[in-house]
Design a protein around this motif. Structure first.
Motif, PDB file in Angstrom:
ATOM      1  N   TYR A  20      -3.861 -33.107   5.414  1.00  0.00           N
ATOM      2  CA  TYR A  20      -3.900 -31.964   6.335  1.00  0.00           C
ATOM      3  C   TYR A  20      -2.587 -31.849   7.118  1.00  0.00           C
ATOM      4  O   TYR A  20      -2.033 -30.755   7.286  1.00  0.00           O
ATOM      5  N   THR A  21      -2.060 -32.977   7.568  1.00  0.00           N
ATOM      6  CA  THR A  21      -0.798 -32.979   8.308  1.00  0.00           C
ATOM      7  C   THR A  21       0.362 -32.572   7.405  1.00  0.00           C
ATOM      8  O   THR A  21       1.215 -31.769   7.785  1.00  0.00           O
ATOM      9  N   ALA A  22       0.373 -33.117   6.187  1.00  0.00           N
ATOM     10  CA  ALA A  22       1.445 -32.778   5.237  1.00  0.00           C
ATOM     11  C   ALA A  22       1.413 -31.304   4.862  1.00  0.00           C
ATOM     12  O   ALA A  22       2.458 -30.711   4.556  1.00  0.00           O
ATOM     13  N   ALA A  23       0.226 -30.708   4.904  1.00  0.00           N
ATOM     14  CA  ALA A  23       0.086 -29.291   4.566  1.00  0.00           C
ATOM     15  C   ALA A  23       0.458 -28.377   5.732  1.00  0.00           C
ATOM     16  O   ALA A  23       0.383 -27.143   5.606  1.00  0.00           O
ATOM     17  N   GLY A  24       0.856 -28.965   6.861  1.00  0.00           N
ATOM     18  CA  GLY A  24       1.283 -28.156   8.004  1.00  0.00           C
ATOM     19  C   GLY A  24       0.153 -27.768   8.933  1.00  0.00           C
ATOM     20  O   GLY A  24       0.284 -26.828   9.711  1.00  0.00           O
ATOM     21  N   ARG A  25      -0.981 -28.487   8.874  1.00  0.00           N
ATOM     22  CA  ARG A  25      -2.138 -28.232   9.735  1.00  0.00           C
ATOM     23  C   ARG A  25      -2.551 -26.761   9.698  1.00  0.00           C
ATOM     24  O   ARG A  25      -2.511 -26.056  10.700  1.00  0.00           O
ATOM     25  N   PRO A  26      -2.986 -26.293   8.517  1.00  0.00           N
ATOM     26  CA  PRO A  26      -3.401 -24.886   8.409  1.00  0.00           C
ATOM     27  C   PRO A  26      -4.707 -24.627   9.153  1.00  0.00           C
ATOM     28  O   PRO A  26      -5.350 -25.539   9.679  1.00  0.00           O
ATOM     29  N   THR A  27      -5.090 -23.365   9.186  1.00  0.00           N
ATOM     30  CA  THR A  27      -6.333 -22.958   9.849  1.00  0.00           C
ATOM     31  C   THR A  27      -7.515 -23.724   9.255  1.00  0.00           C
ATOM     32  O   THR A  27      -7.647 -23.863   8.045  1.00  0.00           O
ATOM     33  N   PHE A  28      -8.369 -24.216  10.154  1.00  0.00           N
ATOM     34  CA  PHE A  28      -9.514 -25.008   9.720  1.00  0.00           C
ATOM     35  C   PHE A  28     -10.660 -24.057   9.374  1.00  0.00           C
ATOM     36  O   PHE A  28     -11.420 -23.621  10.232  1.00  0.00           O
ATOM     37  N   ASP A  29     -10.773 -23.734   8.089  1.00  0.00           N
ATOM     38  CA  ASP A  29     -11.823 -22.825   7.656  1.00  0.00           C
ATOM     39  C   ASP A  29     -12.305 -23.236   6.262  1.00  0.00           C
ATOM     40  O   ASP A  29     -11.921 -24.286   5.741  1.00  0.00           O
ATOM     41  N   ARG A  30     -13.140 -22.377   5.672  1.00  0.00           N
ATOM     42  CA  ARG A  30     -13.720 -22.708   4.371  1.00  0.00           C
ATOM     43  C   ARG A  30     -12.645 -22.821   3.293  1.00  0.00           C
ATOM     44  O   ARG A  30     -12.746 -23.660   2.389  1.00  0.00           O
ATOM     45  N   THR A  31     -11.616 -22.000   3.383  1.00  0.00           N
ATOM     46  CA  THR A  31     -10.529 -22.065   2.403  1.00  0.00           C
ATOM     47  C   THR A  31      -9.846 -23.426   2.436  1.00  0.00           C
ATOM     48  O   THR A  31      -9.444 -23.961   1.401  1.00  0.00           O
ATOM     49  N   LEU A  32      -9.743 -24.009   3.628  1.00  0.00           N
ATOM     50  CA  LEU A  32      -9.128 -25.330   3.761  1.00  0.00           C
ATOM     51  C   LEU A  32      -9.942 -26.379   3.006  1.00  0.00           C
ATOM     52  O   LEU A  32      -9.391 -27.198   2.267  1.00  0.00           O
ATOM     53  N   LEU A  33     -11.267 -26.357   3.185  1.00  0.00           N
ATOM     54  CA  LEU A  33     -12.110 -27.342   2.509  1.00  0.00           C
ATOM     55  C   LEU A  33     -12.065 -27.144   0.990  1.00  0.00           C
ATOM     56  O   LEU A  33     -12.083 -28.112   0.224  1.00  0.00           O
ATOM     57  N   GLN A  34     -11.991 -25.900   0.562  1.00  0.00           N
ATOM     58  CA  GLN A  34     -11.864 -25.632  -0.871  1.00  0.00           C
ATOM     59  C   GLN A  34     -10.543 -26.181  -1.417  1.00  0.00           C
ATOM     60  O   GLN A  34     -10.488 -26.720  -2.523  1.00  0.00           O
ATOM     61  N   SER A  35      -9.481 -26.060  -0.618  1.00  0.00           N
ATOM     62  CA  SER A  35      -8.180 -26.597  -1.023  1.00  0.00           C
ATOM     63  C   SER A  35      -8.217 -28.122  -1.084  1.00  0.00           C
ATOM     64  O   SER A  35      -7.622 -28.731  -1.981  1.00  0.00           O
ATOM     65  N   TRP A  36      -8.920 -28.732  -0.117  1.00  0.00           N
ATOM     66  CA  TRP A  36      -9.054 -30.191  -0.116  1.00  0.00           C
ATOM     67  C   TRP A  36      -9.848 -30.653  -1.340  1.00  0.00           C
ATOM     68  O   TRP A  36      -9.512 -31.653  -1.975  1.00  0.00           O
ATOM     69  N   ARG A  37     -10.890 -29.914  -1.676  1.00  0.00           N
ATOM     70  CA  ARG A  37     -11.678 -30.246  -2.872  1.00  0.00           C
ATOM     71  C   ARG A  37     -10.801 -30.157  -4.122  1.00  0.00           C
ATOM     72  O   ARG A  37     -10.862 -31.044  -4.996  1.00  0.00           O
TER      73      ARG A  37
END
Length: 310
Positions: free
Chosen positions: A40-57
């Protein structure tokens, strides 16, 4: 939606872990959240939303993690989201939106790793029974492969935990994973190895298994889960099983129980599973690898003098 504050990562992790009762789950979630925060930090701390969790998956899939491991990582972040919203770090409604992200479906049944009866016998004979350390390691291996204990359960055993019930030795009311209680019967040969260790130590109270110094002196400190892992590896590697884990010995016990004609429900009690379906998946009992269903299809070429003929 908003980003998570960097200084709050450690505090958020502790909020998540403090709500968990299982030491095993706390350990897994701590590792998962550490990995997530690094990403998350390396990604620049983007907005914490559903898209973020999908990206993490998607990132976890890119790392070629098993579906079960991916789902544990996602579960840790979902729990994190709940705690962050409950403490006003994320806006109301964020958790429900994010947690709707599905996990990864696992197809089929994972075979896992286990030993044959002969391999398990060789492992049990590996420690030197003439030394105090060898007697301790024999008793630990015996409990893992003979009683299907988890390494955390072995590490937590007290000298008073082994008791007589209905004319046999057992570990009564053992608190296992998911706070489930079970009574574990101890075979006579396992009890013999435990007795040998207790007499050599000697251990009359407190933790059953202790560290032993280089001089051979017994420590009052109990063995850790990591130490038990190392003991298994130390004895398994010379036998050709460098990746053998304590949990593989638990699976070995279940497999050998089933091969000996053990009732599936009784194996479920021994393992402490809440559902017999879990035990079936654990055993892989729907798949016989020794005599596979596709070994004799009736279409095999006839073999004459090591040569296939039509």
């Amino acid at each position: 939606m908003s980003a998570l504050p960097v200084p709050g990562f450690a505090a958020l992790t502790e909020l998540v872990l403090s709500a968990l009762s299982s030491a095993h789950t706390r350990r897994a979630y701590r590792h998962s959240l550490h990995s997530f925060f690094e990403w998350y930090t390396a990604a620049g701390r983007p907005t914490f939303d559903r898209t973020l969790l999908q990206s993490w998956r998607a990132e976890l899939q890119r790392r070629a993690l098993a579906p079960s491991s991916i789902n544990v990582n996602l579960a840790a972040v979902r729990r994190l989201t709940n705690e962050a919203e409950a403490h006003g770090i994320l806006p109301p409604g964020t958790a429900a939106h994010i947690n709707a992200t599905p996990g990864i479906r696992q197809q089929g049944i994972r075979a896992g790793n286990w030993l044959t009866a002969d391999q398990a016998r060789r492992l049990l004979q590996s420690p030197d029974p003439s030394t105090t350390r060898g007697k301790r390691d024999c008793a630990i291996l015996a409990l893992l492969v003979g009683c299907a204990l988890r390494r955390a359960e072995v590490a937590a055993l007290q000298s008073t935990d082994i008791q007589l019930r209905e004319g046999r030795w057992v570990i009564p009311d053992l608190l296992g994973k998911g706070n489930r209680l079970r009574t574990v019967p101890i075979p006579a040969w396992v009890k013999g190895m435990i007795d040998s260790w207790i007499a050599a130590a000697p251990v009359s109270s407190g933790s059953l298994f202790r560290a032993i110094g280089k001089s051979g002196k017994l420590s009052p400190a109990p063995l850790t889960e990591r130490s038990i892992w190392q003991i298994v590896r130390a004895h398994a590697a010379p036998l050709g099983f460098p990746d053998l884990a304590p949990h593989d010995l638990r699976r070995t016990c279940a497999k050998l129980c089933r091969a000996a004609g053990g009732d599936l429900e009784q194996i479920q009690f021994l393992l402490g599973h809440a559902s017999i379906l879990t035990t079936e998946r654990y055993l892989g009992s729907r798949q016989n690898l020794e005599t596979a269903v596709n070994d004799h299809l009736g279409i095999e070429p006839r073999v004459v003098a090591n040569r296939a003929v039509d």
